[in-house]
Design a protein around this motif. Sequence first.
Motif, short mmCIF file in Angstrom:
data_model
loop_
_atom_site.label_atom_id
_atom_site.label_comp_id
_atom_site.label_asym_id
_atom_site.label_seq_id
_atom_site.Cartn_x
_atom_site.Cartn_y
_atom_site.Cartn_z
N UNK A 154 8.01 -16.19 -0.29
CA UNK A 154 6.69 -16.48 0.55
C UNK A 154 6.26 -15.01 1.29
N UNK A 155 7.55 -14.19 1.67
CA UNK A 155 7.10 -12.75 2.23
C UNK A 155 6.47 -12.04 1.04
N UNK A 156 7.06 -11.81 -0.22
CA UNK A 156 6.44 -11.45 -1.31
C UNK A 156 4.90 -11.60 -1.75
N UNK A 157 5.01 -12.99 -1.56
CA UNK A 157 3.36 -13.42 -1.66
C UNK A 157 2.53 -12.79 -0.68
N UNK A 158 2.87 -12.87 0.64
CA UNK A 158 1.81 -12.38 1.52
C UNK A 158 1.72 -11.01 1.77
N UNK A 192 -1.74 -8.73 0.70
CA UNK A 192 -2.30 -7.49 1.58
C UNK A 192 -1.79 -7.49 2.89
N UNK A 193 -0.93 -8.40 3.34
CA UNK A 193 -0.40 -8.50 4.40
C UNK A 193 0.54 -7.16 4.74
N UNK A 194 1.00 -6.59 5.83
CA UNK A 194 1.85 -5.43 5.90
C UNK A 194 2.73 -6.05 7.15
N UNK A 205 0.76 -1.25 -0.17
CA UNK A 205 -0.04 -0.03 0.04
C UNK A 205 0.80 1.17 -0.19
N UNK A 206 1.99 1.18 -0.81
CA UNK A 206 2.92 2.48 -0.70
C UNK A 206 3.03 2.69 -2.32
N UNK A 207 2.85 4.09 -2.65
CA UNK A 207 2.91 4.33 -3.98
C UNK A 207 4.22 4.17 -4.77
N UNK A 208 4.42 3.53 -5.68
CA UNK A 208 5.55 3.58 -6.65
C UNK A 208 6.05 4.97 -6.92
N UNK A 209 7.36 5.08 -7.30
CA UNK A 209 7.62 6.58 -8.00
C UNK A 209 6.99 6.37 -9.42
N UNK A 210 6.97 7.62 -9.76
CA UNK A 210 6.23 7.69 -11.26
C UNK A 210 7.06 7.27 -12.23
N UNK A 211 8.20 7.12 -12.36
CA UNK A 211 8.88 6.55 -13.40
C UNK A 211 8.71 5.27 -13.28
#
Lengths: 469, 469, 469
Positions: free
Chosen positions: C440-444, C448-450, C272-278
Amino acid sequence: MKSDAINMTTLNGKQGMVCILGTGDFGRSLGLRLLQAGYEVVYGSRNPQNSPLLPNGARVMSQEEASQRARVIFVAIHRDNYELLSCLSPVLEGKVLVDVSNNLKKHQYAESNAEYLSMLVPKAHVVKAFNTVSAWALQSGGLDANRQVLICGNNADAKQAVVDISHSLGLTAVDRGSLRVASELEDLPLQLFPLWRLPLRISAGLLGVFFLYVLIRDVVYARVVDKKDISFRIMISLANKVFPMVALVMLALCYLPGIIAAFLQLYNGTKYRRFPDWLDRWMLCRKQLGLLALAFAFLHVLYTLVIPIRYYVFYKRANLYISLVKENKTYEFSDTMAWRSDAYLAMGMLGFALFVLLGITSLPSVSNTLNWREFRFIQSKLGYLTLLLCTAHGFLYGWDKFLHASAYKWWMPSSYMLALVVPCFVLIFKTVLIMPCIDRTITRIRQGWERPGKAGRIKDARSRRRNGV
Amino acid sequence: MKSDAINMTTLNGKQGMVCILGTGDFGRSLGLRLLQAGYEVVYGSRNPQNSPLLPNGARVMSQEEASQRARVIFVAIHRDNYELLSCLSPVLEGKVLVDVSNNLKKHQYAESNAEYLSMLVPKAHVVKAFNTVSAWALQSGGLDANRQVLICGNNADAKQAVVDISHSLGLTAVDRGSLRVASELEDLPLQLFPLWRLPLRISAGLLGVFFLYVLIRDVVYARVVDKKDISFRIMISLANKVFPMVALVMLALCYLPGIIAAFLQLYNGTKYRRFPDWLDRWMLCRKQLGLLALAFAFLHVLYTLVIPIRYYVFYKRANLYISLVKENKTYEFSDTMAWRSDAYLAMGMLGFALFVLLGITSLPSVSNTLNWREFRFIQSKLGYLTLLLCTAHGFLYGWDKFLHASAYKWWMPSSYMLALVVPCFVLIFKTVLIMPCIDRTITRIRQGWERPGKAGRIKDARSRRRNGV
Amino acid sequence: MKSDAINMTTLNGKQGMVCILGTGDFGRSLGLRLLQAGYEVVYGSRNPQNSPLLPNGARVMSQEEASQRARVIFVAIHRDNYELLSCLSPVLEGKVLVDVSNNLKKHQYAESNAEYLSMLVPKAHVVKAFNTVSAWALQSGGLDANRQVLICGNNADAKQAVVDISHSLGLTAVDRGSLRVASELEDLPLQLFPLWRLPLRISAGLLGVFFLYVLIRDVVYARVVDKKDISFRIMISLANKVFPMVALVMLALCYLPGIIAAFLQLYNGTKYRRFPDWLDRWMLCRKQLGLLALAFAFLHVLYTLVIPIRYYVFYKRANLYISLVKENKTYEFSDTMAWRSDAYLAMGMLGFALFVLLGITSLPSVSNTLNWREFRFIQSKLGYLTLLLCTAHGFLYGWDKFLHASAYKWWMPSSYMLALVVPCFVLIFKTVLIMPCIDRTITRIRQGWERPGKAGRIKDARSRRRNGV
């Protein structure tokens, strides 16, 4: 109509009842699809006891009984049996009769099947539809087949009922107008590549003429003058002379009608004058001309790339090496030859790559994602660039051959020169057309301006096509 | 329903109010698209204060409040949380609950998610829809992704409401029937190329068997008999023997089931008898068989065209030239060899070009523009021509090798002979089938005629597929 | 609304009356299509006596008279003439005005044409539609052109009327929201490949840099150090070094943003954090990057396959053979060289074949038939396999060159080493990402996991795109 829809909606949530007269392949496929979409389906059969292979969930009864049950009745029986429906006339009054029939050949009967049905049962609302959809397309879920249902008929409510059913089946419906259009719709499934006829004939003609030309100039000449039999060259060497010639000339023929049209408009001083018929027909099949040219270019590429694995080439090279050694010579390097050979190959490859790009963008699903400006950019700008590269490829291939007498056996010039005539013509006149002063006039004419003093606009819908120039 | 639509239309011209339960990825994407299409969107969240990233213009409230606001409620929460909805039962009475959920694997639960939801909230009208549409497709405007919304449910009005919303979003809706179909729809996004499985297995099997065969016949034989290590030939020489074999056999396997089916129909004297299951399955994956064959043919073309730039070939040729010079021989030209080599290459290239044409016309967007007659012409007539050219390519490649003892190392015939068995079989039996007397009988049978004395039609929907023979 | 539809339906079964103001190309094409679909069409012209080329069956009258006849009025006149409509205001009250206009360039006027029209005739319901459909597409039956009609407007009933007409013409309608969207719709036909800009710039940049590099390292170096002019090598030899470099780097650039995004998510501990525009922009054009890479790979294949028919290669080989004979040497066979040469070619060909497969599945009509799981399997799994094969192709091509001093002329390493940097980077970090613990971490996180302690979610709709990572 909406109230009909609600009446047809039964309590168990079904879409309503639909009747199908006829238990042939199409009737069965249609029934199955309707059942899947939640309709109740009742088949009308002349022989309800003996109707094999009907989908589960459908009922079968006599034609009269079945027709009473539903408002929309699909007539999936052969035209020869339509007469039997006239005795059902009282039952069919006010019903929507959907004629799905096709004929075996064009102009088989005086009037279309749908109009014939309408004459037999004048009190029913006859709608022609679904005849362009195959039984196979209905079964395979419409994924791989044309999902357009073309519809025509004289009653708007009746047509809307068929449109609603088409939508429930996941198909798009196109209203094509009144029942008079029915004969046109019935001809559609009988067509065999109508737009490809002219381009195929042109390519066959060019292929024949060019083949004969190189046959005489190479094989016959060698036999008569040099007393040598080189007929084995027909399979690849000659074919690989003819294919690029046909490809280049046909590519140029794609752009020639646009140039003729522009000069006609310049000459007429208006765009509101009808083009000659042959020009209209020519302009409509430019895409097909281009795709055939691409096919020949593809063959030319294949035929060129196999050169080093041909037996004949292997033999020629071996003997060249051997003779060089025997004569104690080294092979002198020519910088000009290196430049020329590489430039000629590079032009050809870049031209071919662009040509493939043009081919890909003419795939329906790709051209659909382009807007008008993008489509024009590719097909016109990149198209002319392709023609330019391929023409340069031809000139670099020939190089200074045209200066040598050997290029004119029996007064016949080398074949590559023949192939360059039309492309040069197109490129020269295109250059004229994009000169600022002429380009400005053309643009104004295409925006509707007319040269004063040019009277006599001819009211003709066909000139719409000029937009596409 | 129409009255609902009008009630839902608020004064400011909006399309109406839609509720989405769940604020996950799909819920957010759907909400954004609904807002763009002019709907008012209200999210129901268990935690309305902490719902990040919702699209601008949407409101968030408790699930109960949100559910009261709209007639159509999208349930975009995980199946595990469906139980919480049962306490909303009074609010949800008569509402349209759209189940958009997917599972992680097939047959994860006893009943489909939609049926489970329907059990929990029996007084709501549950509709399964949108589960085959990805969040990505909703966002990217539906241009590049499947625009079909598959819908099922037991209530026609509820389904129509979902159909209307789908249309507003620019999607096409296909009604697939009652809620019992839900489990089928839930399986769809979990499929991984179901129609490609059998063809992929066949090609893997053929690849393995042929590779082992040429490995033993070439590499192992050379090691054992000639005491030479030629294992470097595996990478290209052997691969380029195996690829064309697999391609040719698989192309023939596309046409074999049609021939078997025709002979079965001839034998049965009717088309109203069910085919064996294996034949049905085989016929359904002919397109995939053909495309895999094309892929192997493409590899064969690439592998053939790099021959002259291989180190091994360069080495062999250099030494051949050197030995010719040393022994003071010239390389004798053989007219037969020239003809044979060129003919073999030409057949291969023409066959490949036609094969590419077949591949292009099997692209969905191209086959959609063809009518049934055109599609059959290409896939059947041109298909057999391709098979004929490629088989001729194989025979010309082999030439008179089969007469020489060297073609039978360890009693194993040359690999190319193996590859020609199935194609020859197909071509011979096709020739039998197109003989006028037999063709006439087949045509009559396919038009519904049955040979007298053949009783026992089996009522089976599966035999519909015979149309496609 | 429904009642309107019924009122519009006249007794002879027509669909109703539609008015078109303006008799230009688009007005004529639209009228013809409406007539074909069963509508009555009346043209409003400032000069009814002199309106050429209108389709048969349409009537022409003054603008005021024509506007009175129909509820839906297509405004097919130039924006400059909109002011004349303000005097028709009383007649146009409550009517549906469909603005079909386009501008010649972006941001030509302060407000969109549709909003301007709405200001001039405030009591009419202005709908923007049909401006993305070309006159040509309307005439050619919509087969080959985009069949989506994008619609926006402030009144739902008015929009529905336009949707109904679109459906009758066999087009799909997409509601894009309120009239504020009009300027966006008016910009659409003026776009020229917006998503291709960045990839084209990247490829042009890479092409330029790499070309300069190999030019200095090969041609300039040879001129300065060896006093030899090898500039003829630019056309093919140098191009064939640059094309594969660009292709490989751009293929790697398709997969790099996904890897950066994954590491950003890992670092942030949340999705839930925005990526840089580029990064967002980069991720949106991955498909275009890949297709351009494929184009360069295709050129590389063509340029490689013509090697044996180049004059320079022919010359080099001839002299090699001659010198071998003169020095009485035989060419020694190296098993390592044979393995390396064949392995390098095989990797390249398999990589290219897979690359072509990726290209085919990115055709809109093919990707539409895939579900999300299948699409990901091909574009991600097979995509990485392609990258792996092509990188291996590069390494095998170089072999042990990097150990020799000759690979570093003027301290510049061989060009192939440059091309391998980005691919190796991508492959190494991908390997890290698919290690079980990290995967595993990426998938979680993606579900929606934080990570606890990571506060500060930024509410931003742009982060939706992360789904597509």
